[in-house]
Motif scaffolding. Sequence first.
Motif, mmCIF file in Angstrom:
data_model
loop_
_atom_site.group_PDB
_atom_site.id
_atom_site.type_symbol
_atom_site.label_atom_id
_atom_site.label_comp_id
_atom_site.label_asym_id
_atom_site.label_seq_id
_atom_site.Cartn_x
_atom_site.Cartn_y
_atom_site.Cartn_z
ATOM 1 N N MET A 1 0.839 -1.183 0.000
ATOM 2 C CA MET A 1 0.000 0.000 0.000
ATOM 3 C C MET A 1 0.882 1.243 0.000
ATOM 4 O O MET A 1 1.847 1.311 0.753
ATOM 5 C CB MET A 1 -0.900 0.007 1.223
ATOM 6 N N LEU A 2 0.510 2.186 -0.817
ATOM 7 C CA LEU A 2 1.265 3.433 -0.887
ATOM 8 C C LEU A 2 0.845 4.375 0.238
ATOM 9 O O LEU A 2 -0.325 4.417 0.610
ATOM 10 C CB LEU A 2 1.019 4.126 -2.231
ATOM 11 N N PRO A 3 1.804 5.145 0.746
ATOM 12 C CA PRO A 3 1.465 6.123 1.784
ATOM 13 C C PRO A 3 0.795 7.349 1.180
ATOM 14 O O PRO A 3 0.903 7.605 -0.022
ATOM 15 C CB PRO A 3 2.829 6.488 2.370
ATOM 16 N N LYS A 4 0.128 8.103 2.024
ATOM 17 C CA LYS A 4 -0.491 9.356 1.605
ATOM 18 C C LYS A 4 0.605 10.354 1.239
ATOM 19 O O LYS A 4 1.639 10.425 1.899
ATOM 20 C CB LYS A 4 -1.351 9.897 2.755
ATOM 21 N N ASN B 1 -3.502 12.405 -4.065
ATOM 22 C CA ASN B 1 -3.931 11.391 -3.097
ATOM 23 C C ASN B 1 -5.123 10.591 -3.603
ATOM 24 O O ASN B 1 -5.314 9.447 -3.185
ATOM 25 C CB ASN B 1 -4.180 12.026 -1.728
ATOM 26 N N GLU B 2 -5.911 11.143 -4.513
ATOM 27 C CA GLU B 2 -6.963 10.352 -5.159
ATOM 28 C C GLU B 2 -6.333 9.252 -6.006
ATOM 29 O O GLU B 2 -6.830 8.130 -6.055
ATOM 30 C CB GLU B 2 -7.859 11.246 -6.017
ATOM 31 N N VAL B 3 -5.222 9.570 -6.667
ATOM 32 C CA VAL B 3 -4.501 8.560 -7.451
ATOM 33 C C VAL B 3 -3.956 7.482 -6.513
ATOM 34 O O VAL B 3 -4.050 6.293 -6.813
ATOM 35 C CB VAL B 3 -3.363 9.211 -8.279
ATOM 36 N N VAL B 4 -3.404 7.888 -5.376
ATOM 37 C CA VAL B 4 -2.898 6.931 -4.393
ATOM 38 C C VAL B 4 -4.019 6.013 -3.919
ATOM 39 O O VAL B 4 -3.844 4.793 -3.847
ATOM 40 C CB VAL B 4 -2.252 7.662 -3.184
ATOM 41 N N GLU B 5 -5.178 6.576 -3.617
ATOM 42 C CA GLU B 5 -6.317 5.767 -3.168
ATOM 43 C C GLU B 5 -6.731 4.760 -4.235
ATOM 44 O O GLU B 5 -7.038 3.609 -3.928
ATOM 45 C CB GLU B 5 -7.498 6.669 -2.804
ATOM 46 N N GLU B 6 -6.727 5.187 -5.488
ATOM 47 C CA GLU B 6 -7.094 4.293 -6.589
ATOM 48 C C GLU B 6 -6.087 3.151 -6.712
ATOM 49 O O GLU B 6 -6.468 1.977 -6.843
ATOM 50 C CB GLU B 6 -7.134 5.083 -7.902
ATOM 51 N N ILE B 7 -4.806 3.476 -6.631
ATOM 52 C CA ILE B 7 -3.760 2.455 -6.718
ATOM 53 C C ILE B 7 -3.902 1.471 -5.558
ATOM 54 O O ILE B 7 -3.831 0.252 -5.755
ATOM 55 C CB ILE B 7 -2.365 3.112 -6.712
ATOM 56 N N ASN B 8 -4.103 1.978 -4.360
ATOM 57 C CA ASN B 8 -4.243 1.108 -3.180
ATOM 58 C C ASN B 8 -5.493 0.239 -3.272
ATOM 59 O O ASN B 8 -5.474 -0.930 -2.863
ATOM 60 C CB ASN B 8 -4.255 1.941 -1.897
ATOM 61 N N TYR B 9 -6.579 0.778 -3.811
ATOM 62 C CA TYR B 9 -7.811 0.011 -3.961
ATOM 63 C C TYR B 9 -7.599 -1.155 -4.933
ATOM 64 O O TYR B 9 -8.000 -2.291 -4.657
ATOM 65 C CB TYR B 9 -8.944 0.910 -4.439
ATOM 66 N N ILE B 10 -6.941 -0.874 -6.048
ATOM 67 C CA ILE B 10 -6.674 -1.924 -7.034
ATOM 68 C C ILE B 10 -5.774 -2.996 -6.431
ATOM 69 O O ILE B 10 -6.008 -4.191 -6.606
ATOM 70 C CB ILE B 10 -6.042 -1.323 -8.312
ATOM 71 N N GLU B 11 -4.749 -2.568 -5.686
ATOM 72 C CA GLU B 11 -3.855 -3.524 -5.033
ATOM 73 C C GLU B 11 -4.623 -4.397 -4.040
ATOM 74 O O GLU B 11 -4.401 -5.603 -3.954
ATOM 75 C CB GLU B 11 -2.727 -2.773 -4.319
ATOM 76 N N GLN B 12 -5.545 -3.786 -3.312
ATOM 77 C CA GLN B 12 -6.353 -4.531 -2.352
ATOM 78 C C GLN B 12 -7.214 -5.574 -3.064
ATOM 79 O O GLN B 12 -7.320 -6.717 -2.618
ATOM 80 C CB GLN B 12 -7.239 -3.567 -1.567
ATOM 81 N N ILE C 1 -6.629 -7.013 -5.932
ATOM 82 C CA ILE C 1 -5.747 -8.069 -6.439
ATOM 83 C C ILE C 1 -5.377 -9.025 -5.315
ATOM 84 O O ILE C 1 -5.425 -10.243 -5.483
ATOM 85 C CB ILE C 1 -4.486 -7.463 -7.095
ATOM 86 N N ASN C 2 -5.018 -8.477 -4.159
ATOM 87 C CA ASN C 2 -4.647 -9.318 -3.025
ATOM 88 C C ASN C 2 -5.819 -10.188 -2.572
ATOM 89 O O ASN C 2 -5.627 -11.364 -2.251
ATOM 90 C CB ASN C 2 -4.153 -8.457 -1.848
ATOM 91 N N GLU C 3 -7.021 -9.635 -2.565
ATOM 92 C CA GLU C 3 -8.195 -10.402 -2.157
ATOM 93 C C GLU C 3 -8.486 -11.529 -3.141
ATOM 94 O O GLU C 3 -8.862 -12.626 -2.730
ATOM 95 C CB GLU C 3 -9.410 -9.484 -2.020
#
Length: 78
Positions: free
Chosen positions: A1-4, A59-70, A72-74
């Motif tokens: 997960m990327l930081p803010k 930070n919206e881009v960060v949230e999108e990247i983290n959501y996609i990573e989540q 994928i992990n799930e």
Amino acid sequence: MLPKITENMTLKEIMEMDDKLYQAIQKYGFDTCCTKMSTLKDSCENKGLDLNKVLEELNEVVEEINYIEQLINESEES
């Protein structure tokens, strides 16, 4: 997960986090060659950009990247 992303991060730090953030930084017209060690705050001031708006958008881009990573992990856990 990327930081803010914060105002004290350098352009280089942000760009190296993810290609999508690199592209987002470039759209603002920052000098990513000679001033990449400048903080986001200083870079926004030099370009006359609203720091809070830029932070929000990055930070919206960060949230999108983290959501996609989540997601994928799930899916890998299933």
